[in-house]
Design a protein around this motif. Structure first.
Motif, PDB file in Angstrom:
ATOM      1  N   HIS A 146       0.955  -1.150   0.049  1.00  0.00           N
ATOM      2  CA  HIS A 146      -0.053  -0.006   0.041  1.00  0.00           C
ATOM      3  C   HIS A 146       0.812   0.966   0.046  1.00  0.00           C
ATOM      4  O   HIS A 146       2.017   1.253   0.560  1.00  0.00           O
ATOM      5  N   ASP A 147       0.467   2.310  -0.432  1.00  0.00           N
ATOM      6  CA  ASP A 147       1.237   3.748  -0.322  1.00  0.00           C
ATOM      7  C   ASP A 147       1.585   3.878   0.939  1.00  0.00           C
ATOM      8  O   ASP A 147       2.782   4.377   1.261  1.00  0.00           O
ATOM      9  N   VAL A 148       0.628   4.044   2.001  1.00  0.00           N
ATOM     10  CA  VAL A 148       1.063   4.591   3.030  1.00  0.00           C
ATOM     11  C   VAL A 148       2.185   3.515   3.988  1.00  0.00           C
ATOM     12  O   VAL A 148       2.751   3.932   5.111  1.00  0.00           O
ATOM     13  N   ASP A 149       2.146   2.358   3.209  1.00  0.00           N
ATOM     14  CA  ASP A 149       3.257   1.392   3.939  1.00  0.00           C
ATOM     15  C   ASP A 149       4.401   1.768   3.840  1.00  0.00           C
ATOM     16  O   ASP A 149       5.509   1.506   4.790  1.00  0.00           O
ATOM     17  N   ILE A 150       4.741   2.422   2.474  1.00  0.00           N
ATOM     18  CA  ILE A 150       6.294   2.485   1.994  1.00  0.00           C
ATOM     19  C   ILE A 150       6.572   3.856   2.123  1.00  0.00           C
ATOM     20  O   ILE A 150       7.705   4.258   2.470  1.00  0.00           O
ATOM     21  N   ALA A 151       5.714   4.779   2.594  1.00  0.00           N
ATOM     22  CA  ALA A 151       6.294   6.065   2.726  1.00  0.00           C
ATOM     23  C   ALA A 151       4.972   6.953   3.741  1.00  0.00           C
ATOM     24  O   ALA A 151       3.977   6.611   3.724  1.00  0.00           O
ATOM     25  N   PRO A 152       5.460   7.769   4.641  1.00  0.00           N
ATOM     26  CA  PRO A 152       4.707   8.704   5.249  1.00  0.00           C
ATOM     27  C   PRO A 152       3.711   9.533   4.738  1.00  0.00           C
ATOM     28  O   PRO A 152       4.331  10.052   3.742  1.00  0.00           O
ATOM     29  N   GLU A 153       2.457   9.715   5.250  1.00  0.00           N
ATOM     30  CA  GLU A 153       1.623  10.890   4.518  1.00  0.00           C
ATOM     31  C   GLU A 153       2.340  12.230   5.004  1.00  0.00           C
ATOM     32  O   GLU A 153       2.785  12.517   6.282  1.00  0.00           O
ATOM     33  N   GLY A 154       2.035  13.272   3.950  1.00  0.00           N
ATOM     34  CA  GLY A 154       2.241  14.351   4.082  1.00  0.00           C
ATOM     35  C   GLY A 154       1.115  15.226   4.679  1.00  0.00           C
ATOM     36  O   GLY A 154       0.137  14.707   4.786  1.00  0.00           O
ATOM     37  N   ALA A 155       1.361  16.538   4.548  1.00  0.00           N
ATOM     38  CA  ALA A 155       0.307  17.530   5.044  1.00  0.00           C
ATOM     39  C   ALA A 155      -0.622  17.866   3.681  1.00  0.00           C
ATOM     40  O   ALA A 155      -1.880  18.113   3.987  1.00  0.00           O
ATOM     41  N   THR A 156      -0.277  17.239   2.660  1.00  0.00           N
ATOM     42  CA  THR A 156      -1.245  17.459   1.327  1.00  0.00           C
ATOM     43  C   THR A 156      -1.072  16.145   0.364  1.00  0.00           C
ATOM     44  O   THR A 156      -0.179  15.540   0.767  1.00  0.00           O
ATOM     45  N   LEU A 157      -1.917  16.008  -0.365  1.00  0.00           N
ATOM     46  CA  LEU A 157      -1.932  14.914  -1.404  1.00  0.00           C
ATOM     47  C   LEU A 157      -0.627  14.964  -1.903  1.00  0.00           C
ATOM     48  O   LEU A 157       0.152  14.040  -2.436  1.00  0.00           O
ATOM     49  N   ALA A 158      -0.199  16.156  -2.477  1.00  0.00           N
ATOM     50  CA  ALA A 158       0.731  16.460  -3.242  1.00  0.00           C
ATOM     51  C   ALA A 158       2.028  15.952  -2.616  1.00  0.00           C
ATOM     52  O   ALA A 158       3.052  15.122  -2.959  1.00  0.00           O
ATOM     53  N   GLU A 159       2.069  16.340  -1.157  1.00  0.00           N
ATOM     54  CA  GLU A 159       3.426  15.928  -0.554  1.00  0.00           C
ATOM     55  C   GLU A 159       3.333  14.266  -0.489  1.00  0.00           C
ATOM     56  O   GLU A 159       4.385  13.712  -0.449  1.00  0.00           O
ATOM     57  N   SER A 160       1.896  13.642   0.077  1.00  0.00           N
ATOM     58  CA  SER A 160       1.971  12.378   0.202  1.00  0.00           C
ATOM     59  C   SER A 160       2.663  11.687  -0.894  1.00  0.00           C
ATOM     60  O   SER A 160       3.283  10.761  -0.956  1.00  0.00           O
ATOM     61  N   ASN A 161       1.973  12.154  -2.035  1.00  0.00           N
ATOM     62  CA  ASN A 161       2.373  11.366  -3.435  1.00  0.00           C
ATOM     63  C   ASN A 161       3.830  11.444  -3.770  1.00  0.00           C
ATOM     64  O   ASN A 161       4.250  10.500  -4.279  1.00  0.00           O
ATOM     65  N   LYS A 162       4.404  12.562  -3.440  1.00  0.00           N
ATOM     66  CA  LYS A 162       6.009  12.820  -3.640  1.00  0.00           C
ATOM     67  C   LYS A 162       6.412  12.058  -2.675  1.00  0.00           C
ATOM     68  O   LYS A 162       7.521  11.392  -3.283  1.00  0.00           O
ATOM     69  N   ASN A 163       6.284  11.696  -1.654  1.00  0.00           N
ATOM     70  CA  ASN A 163       6.845  10.702  -0.606  1.00  0.00           C
ATOM     71  C   ASN A 163       6.857   9.289  -1.221  1.00  0.00           C
ATOM     72  O   ASN A 163       7.814   8.549  -1.271  1.00  0.00           O
ATOM     73  N   VAL A 164       5.619   8.610  -1.821  1.00  0.00           N
ATOM     74  CA  VAL A 164       5.561   7.523  -2.270  1.00  0.00           C
ATOM     75  C   VAL A 164       6.431   7.464  -3.455  1.00  0.00           C
ATOM     76  O   VAL A 164       7.229   6.318  -3.755  1.00  0.00           O
ATOM     77  N   ARG A 165       6.307   8.305  -4.360  1.00  0.00           N
ATOM     78  CA  ARG A 165       7.235   8.428  -5.527  1.00  0.00           C
ATOM     79  C   ARG A 165       9.004   8.131  -5.179  1.00  0.00           C
ATOM     80  O   ARG A 165       9.578   7.460  -5.922  1.00  0.00           O
ATOM     81  N   GLU A 166       9.348   8.960  -3.964  1.00  0.00           N
ATOM     82  CA  GLU A 166      10.477   8.631  -3.615  1.00  0.00           C
ATOM     83  C   GLU A 166      10.900   7.384  -3.339  1.00  0.00           C
ATOM     84  O   GLU A 166      12.117   7.047  -3.680  1.00  0.00           O
ATOM     85  N   ILE A 167      10.141   6.891  -2.652  1.00  0.00           N
ATOM     86  CA  ILE A 167      10.428   5.501  -2.244  1.00  0.00           C
ATOM     87  C   ILE A 167      10.299   4.511  -3.522  1.00  0.00           C
ATOM     88  O   ILE A 167      11.044   3.641  -3.756  1.00  0.00           O
ATOM     89  N   GLY A 168       9.342   4.786  -4.078  1.00  0.00           N
ATOM     90  CA  GLY A 168       9.232   3.930  -5.710  1.00  0.00           C
ATOM     91  C   GLY A 168      10.374   4.042  -6.595  1.00  0.00           C
ATOM     92  O   GLY A 168      10.765   3.254  -7.106  1.00  0.00           O
ATOM     93  N   ASP A 169      11.019   5.154  -6.500  1.00  0.00           N
ATOM     94  CA  ASP A 169      12.412   5.148  -7.109  1.00  0.00           C
ATOM     95  C   ASP A 169      13.589   4.307  -6.481  1.00  0.00           C
ATOM     96  O   ASP A 169      14.230   3.727  -7.233  1.00  0.00           O
ATOM     97  N   ILE A 170      13.486   4.068  -5.064  1.00  0.00           N
ATOM     98  CA  ILE A 170      14.378   3.301  -4.343  1.00  0.00           C
ATOM     99  C   ILE A 170      14.069   1.613  -4.825  1.00  0.00           C
ATOM    100  O   ILE A 170      14.931   1.178  -5.129  1.00  0.00           O
ATOM    101  N   PHE A 171      12.875   1.569  -4.830  1.00  0.00           N
ATOM    102  CA  PHE A 171      12.135   0.203  -5.235  1.00  0.00           C
ATOM    103  C   PHE A 171      12.683  -0.135  -6.783  1.00  0.00           C
ATOM    104  O   PHE A 171      13.116  -1.314  -6.671  1.00  0.00           O
ATOM    105  N   ALA A 172      12.579   0.916  -7.517  1.00  0.00           N
ATOM    106  CA  ALA A 172      12.948   0.490  -8.966  1.00  0.00           C
ATOM    107  C   ALA A 172      14.364  -0.011  -9.247  1.00  0.00           C
ATOM    108  O   ALA A 172      14.626  -0.978  -9.900  1.00  0.00           O
ATOM    109  N   LYS A 173      15.153   0.909  -8.406  1.00  0.00           N
ATOM    110  CA  LYS A 173      16.810   0.379  -8.380  1.00  0.00           C
ATOM    111  C   LYS A 173      16.963  -0.758  -7.729  1.00  0.00           C
ATOM    112  O   LYS A 173      17.564  -1.757  -8.150  1.00  0.00           O
ATOM    113  N   LYS A 174      16.323  -1.133  -6.938  1.00  0.00           N
ATOM    114  CA  LYS A 174      16.285  -2.337  -5.775  1.00  0.00           C
ATOM    115  C   LYS A 174      15.951  -3.597  -6.701  1.00  0.00           C
ATOM    116  O   LYS A 174      16.672  -4.675  -6.835  1.00  0.00           O
ATOM    117  N   MET A 175      14.733  -3.312  -7.365  1.00  0.00           N
ATOM    118  CA  MET A 175      14.205  -4.341  -8.204  1.00  0.00           C
ATOM    119  C   MET A 175      15.137  -4.775  -9.546  1.00  0.00           C
ATOM    120  O   MET A 175      15.251  -5.967  -9.890  1.00  0.00           O
TER     121      MET A 175
END
Length: 435
Positions: free
Chosen positions: A99-128
């Motif tokens: 789930h998105d909130v499993d991998i990254a903390p929620e931010g103050a706004t949707l934009a910030e939350s989605n940005k956090n998820v994307r940042e961890i997603g980039d780490i996932f891509a490299k690890k994968m």
């Protein structure tokens, strides 16, 4: 490298005689079963939430686990990702889910939350890319935050619906970019607490509109994975609209979506709906709706969804029977939607749970394959329904006889059927012979 699993080595298959608690006794990923590698039948995945985000709480108590990434924001999320891929390597499994909130903390706004998820997603891509680990499915958590206390897609406030849509868009796109093979929608609070303040018809229309939007966007971005709905009857809501497979199919058919979506079926959810796991698999398969599976079990003495690791090989053999008979799970797999108990505090406990679960799946798979190869089970089933393959039975199913014509034939041929044994005990013994 982190030191979370320090001192623990990669889990390997050692055979049924092994006494090593950190070895597979039955799960041999390269063993050929029914013409295919065991790993390719099971397609096991690790659930990011229960394995790395769960805190050991239950309905009557909070955190018991002490993980070094808790309460550390994005730095903790990065450490958690490091540990997660170390765990995937230790268990030697091909997939994970999040789930998105499993991998990254929620931010103050949707934009910030989605940005956090994307940042961890980039780490996932490299690890994968480095490890070869793949994503079985992604999903958005539309139930934990208080904004979703009255549902997400079914919320009476359209602003909540819109926020949920923005959240799903981000996770669906990330799932696609990471090569995810499915996307899951679980309506954790898509239901009601009381009918006194609920328009159930209106909420069904909202839910259908949300699903249409997700399907349309998946096609727009070129996502060729399967969209899955995960049925559950209640908890956390008093009643959830995706009660069971049959309910989901009726909903999809009403809104013309039955060919667009399949089901992700969880053992514990089937139990809460008053069904067996194999019942839900059988119904889903008969409807062409069996897409993927969440492997776990519930405590029969507890009234909530306890998400324990599977340990009943006999029941799993019946489950695999339906999976094998339909030719496998396709893009789906077995996600371990299971968590260690709140007193299981050590990192090694995470390994023990998954090892036992994979061994149970392996035994069930081999039992089902042997049952099918033996042929007696299918022969008896076919024999029981043989009357429908010819004569009057065949004509009835083909719509060639009216009610009056059927009644006339009964009188003309003096049909007076006598009951025949269903042989339930014999069939139970037959299944157990192969486990």
């Amino acid at each position: 490298m982190s030191d979370f699993f320090k001192g623990l080595s990669k889990v390997k298959y050692e055979g049924s005689e092994s006494k090593n608690p950190l070895a597979y006794r039955h799960y041999n990923k390269d063993e050929i079963v029914a013409g295919k590698r065991m790993e390719d039948h099971i397609r096991p995945a690790i659930a990011y939430w229960h394995t790395f985000a769960a805190e050991g709480g239950d309905p009557f108590g909070g955190r018991t686990f002490d993980r070094p990434w808790y309460d550390k924001g994005m730095e903790g999320a990065k450490l958690k990702a490091e540990v997660a891929f170390e765990f995937f390597d230790l268990l030697d499994v091909p997939f994970f889910c999040f789930h998105d909130v499993d991998i990254a903390p929620e931010g103050a706004t949707l934009a910030e939350s989605n940005k956090n998820v994307r940042e961890i997603g980039d780490i996932f891509a490299k690890k994968m890319e480095q490890t070869g680990t793949k994503l079985l499915w992604g999903t958005a958590n539309l139930f934990s935050n208080r904004r979703y206390m009255a549902g997400a897609a079914t919320n009476p406030d359209p602003d909540v619906f819109a926020y949920a849509a923005g959240q799903v868009k981000n996770v669906l796109e990330l799932t696609h970019e990471l090569g995810g093979q499915n996307y899951v929608l679980w309506g954790g609070r898509e239901g009601y607490e009381t009918l006194l303040n609920t328009k159930v018809g209106h909420e069904a229309d909202q839910m259908a509109r949300f699903l249409h939007l997700v399907i349309d966007h998946a096609k727009k971005i070129g996502f060729d994975g399967t969209i899955l709905i995960e049925p559950k009857p209640q908890e956390p809501s008093k009643h959830q609209y995706d009660f069971d497979v049959a309910t989901v199919y009726g909903f999809l058919q009403r809104y013309g979506l039955e060919k667009e979506v399949k089901c992700n079926i969880e053992v514990g959810h089937a139990f809460l709906a008053g069904h067996s796991f194999e019942h839900e698999l059988a119904i889903a398969s008969s409807l062409g709706m069996l897409g993927s599976v969440d492997a776990n079990r519930n405590d029969l003495q507890s009234g909530w969804d306890t998400d324990q690791f599977p340990n009943n090989a006999g029941e799993m053999a019946l489950a695999f029977y339906y999976i094998l008979k339909q030719g496998g799970l396709g893009k789906g797999g077995f996600n371990f939607d299971a968590k260690v108990r709140r007193q299981s505090l050590d990192p090694a406990d995470l390994l023990y749970g998954h090892i036992g679960g994979l061994d149970t799946l392996a035994r069930g798979l081999k039992g089902a394959a042997a049952l099918i190869a033996d042929g007696e089970f299918d022969r008896l089933l076919d024999e029981r329904y043989a009357g429908w393959d010819s004569g009057m039975g065949k004509d009835i199913l083909a719509g060639k006889l009216s009610l009056a014509e059927i009644a006339d034939r009964v009188h003309a041929e003096n049909i007076n059927p006598q009951p025949r044994s269903g042989r339930q005990e014999y069939l139970e013994n037959l299944v157990n012979r192969f486990v």
